[in-house]
Design an enzyme around this catalytic site. Structure first.
Site, PDB file in Angstrom:
ATOM      1  CB  SER A 256     -11.165  31.524  42.897  1.00 46.98           C
ATOM      2  OG  SER A 256      -9.932  31.547  42.195  1.00 46.98           O
ATOM      3  CE  LYS A 257     -14.437  23.483  40.018  1.00 48.14           C
ATOM      4  NZ  LYS A 257     -14.009  22.630  41.110  1.00 48.14           N
ATOM      5  NE  ARG A 258      -9.477  33.014  38.162  1.00 45.91           N
ATOM      6  CZ  ARG A 258     -10.385  33.781  38.759  1.00 45.91           C
ATOM      7  NH1 ARG A 258     -11.656  33.628  38.487  1.00 45.91           N
ATOM      8  NH2 ARG A 258     -10.028  34.681  39.638  1.00 45.91           N
ATOM      9  CD  GLN A 259      -4.955  30.964  42.257  1.00 44.22           C
ATOM     10  OE1 GLN A 259      -3.949  30.312  42.459  1.00 44.22           O
ATOM     11  NE2 GLN A 259      -4.923  32.127  41.637  1.00 44.22           N
ATOM     12  N   GLY A 260      -7.402  25.826  41.973  1.00 45.36           N
ATOM     13  CA  GLY A 260      -7.370  24.417  42.389  1.00 45.36           C
ATOM     14  C   GLY A 260      -8.677  24.008  43.031  1.00 45.36           C
TER      15      GLY A 260
END
Length: 482
Positions: A256-260
């Site tokens: 997910s975008k939260r992880q990069g």
């Protein structure tokens, strides 16, 4: 449907913004499967959810696929015998088939408001039940339905899922999958705005576009029973199904975008080469088979080797370190002219003057072995474009000592006597300086490196000299001579 000699697959994204890495892999696997089997690869835009549509997303998607080398045979800008390829342009087609389902009593009108549906879910949660539509509108009589329609009461059209039965299908990656029909919601087919849901449009389009194999992410696996029911009620043959595993973060959570960075476009902007990305993505959940220990494959090699049978069912970890390694391998071997074309924008972005193309090529060749992605050039190229660096007190003391000044004077004299610096002539006269001054090793190389680059480490002195040239080296030398 005869699929033996008529392989047709599709990539069917929604125009909601960037192309997720998972979407790129889905497109890639479909592309590889089509090309391996001399089939057709189709691009279809699933834009029935108008609330999520992002302006320019389709153009961006088409551009990204082309940059990645994934050319399709039929699609929005290419046409084809099964168009149109925007679902929003196919509404009359869906209407025809949903009316057929209504006439067959395999679908029904439902008139609940959003508030009523929310209350339904609230009660189910309180009672510890699965939250799903309670099928109350199934019990409306034809007369009640007509009365509500005549009063223009808003409605949706739902699929009438058979009760107390089992739906079973074979997945090419996961094998046999079974699900009890009572666990399947009476899925909405036509929304309140008149647009079809993914489920109806997906099935109708796949049938009419003669799709032989549906290859998509495993997140759609739970939707398959609903799709099978639609296929069966319309009397259509079901295409072969293959659901590829999720792409995971290193901690095994869903990427997910939260992880990069998870957008293909973001990775391209950082300077990951299209060929490296394709190579890396192909190995997320697929393996080339026994006897293939290497990890670097061209697109043509991937086409030759690809098969659904070698796609794993387990999730695949997105390892950024491995991507960096793979990209660096490609950068080292990449065609210089093409690499320069891709790299110059990164140098310009850093504020470096690249009007001298020959120097830019020398800079790129000098630094390509030190970078993982083109964005890294901004830092690595600094020594060749910025001469206003400052040395520490300790470094200045070293540069100004008698031994260092002797070396720098000798270097200045050599440079003034040279017409042009080349990789071949720079190394020999460094050796001549060693003979003339009697200074060798670190005491010889360190002051030269410091006055030319401001750094203790970096490319070989011969490479530095070749990139900077006589004039620039003399100018930098004079900054640090007594």
């Amino acid at each position: 449907m005869d699929t033996t000699n008529n392989i047709r697959v599709r990539f069917a994204p929604s125009p909601t913004g960037y192309l997720h890495i998972g979407g790129l892999r889905t497109a890639l696997f479909n592309f590889l499967f089509a090309r391996h089997n001399n089939g057709k690869f189709i691009l279809r835009i699933e834009d029935t959810d108008q609330t999520r549509k992002v302006e320019g997303a389709v153009e961006n998607l088409v551009h990204t696929l082309r940059v990645m080398g994934l050319d399709y045979d039929e699609g929005p800008d290419k046409g084809g015998e099964c168009g149109p390829y925007f679902q929003s342009q196919r509404l009359e087609i869906y209407k025809k088939y949903v009316m057929q389902l209504l006439e067959q009593e395999d679908a029904y009108y439902a008139f609940e408001t959003a508030g009523e549906l929310e209350e339904m879910r609230r009660i189910q949660l309180m009672q510890g039940m699965q939250t799903m539509y309670d099928r109350r509108a199934r019990n409306l009589t034809p007369q009640e339905v007509n009365e509500k329609l005549n009063k223009n009461i808003p409605y949706v059209i739902r699929l009438k899922v058979p009760l107390d039965s089992e739906i079973k299908f074979n997945d090419l990656i996961r094998g046999t999958v079974k699900i009890e029909s009572n666990l399947i919601d009476d899925q909405v087919l036509i929304k309140g705005d008149g647009y079809p849901t993914y489920h109806l449009a997906n099935v109708v389009d796949d049938h009419l576009m003669k799709i032989s194999h549906v290859i998509r992410g495993e997140e759609w696996l739970t939707s398959v029973p609903k799709h099978i029911l639609i296929y069966k009620t319309l009397g259509w043959e079901i295409p072969q199904l293959a659901h590829v595993p999720l792409i995971l973060n290193p901690d095994k959570t869903k990427l997910s975008k939260r992880q990069g960075d998870v957008a293909t476009e973001d990775l391209i902007k950082k300077g990951y080469l299209p060929e490296a990305l394709i190579n890396f993505i192909a190995l997320l959940g697929w393996n080339p088979g026994e006897g293939e220990s290497r990890e670097i494959f061209s697109l043509n090699e991937l086409i030759k080797l690809f098969s659904i049978e070698r796609v794993n069912s387990a999730g695949a970890v997105f390892n950024l370190e491995k991507l960096d390694w793979m990209n660096s391998e490609y950068i080292r071997k990449y065609d210089t002219e093409r690499l320069t074309e891709l790299a110059v924008p990164f140098l310009n972005e850093a504020g470096y003057d690249t009007k001298d193309k020959e120097k830019a090529i020398r800079v790129i060749n000098a630094t390509r072995t030190y970078i993982n992605k083109l964005e890294d050039l901004k830092e690595q190229a600094k020594i060749f474009y910025q001469d206003d660096f400052k040395l520490s007190d300790e470094q200045i003391e070293l540069v100004l000592n008698v031994s260092s000044q002797k070396v720098l004077s000798a270097l200045k004299n050599k440079l003034e006597g040279l017409a042009e610096i080349t990789l071949e002539n720079f190394k020999p006269f460094i050796k001549e300086i060693q003979k003339e001054t009697g200074v060798r090793g670190k005491e010889l190389f360190q002051p030269i490196r410091l006055v030319l680059t401001g750094q203790d480490h970096g490319p070989e002195l011969g490479v530095i000299g070749y990139v900077l040239g006589n004039e620039e080296m003399l100018r930098r030398l004079n900054r640090f001579r007594k």
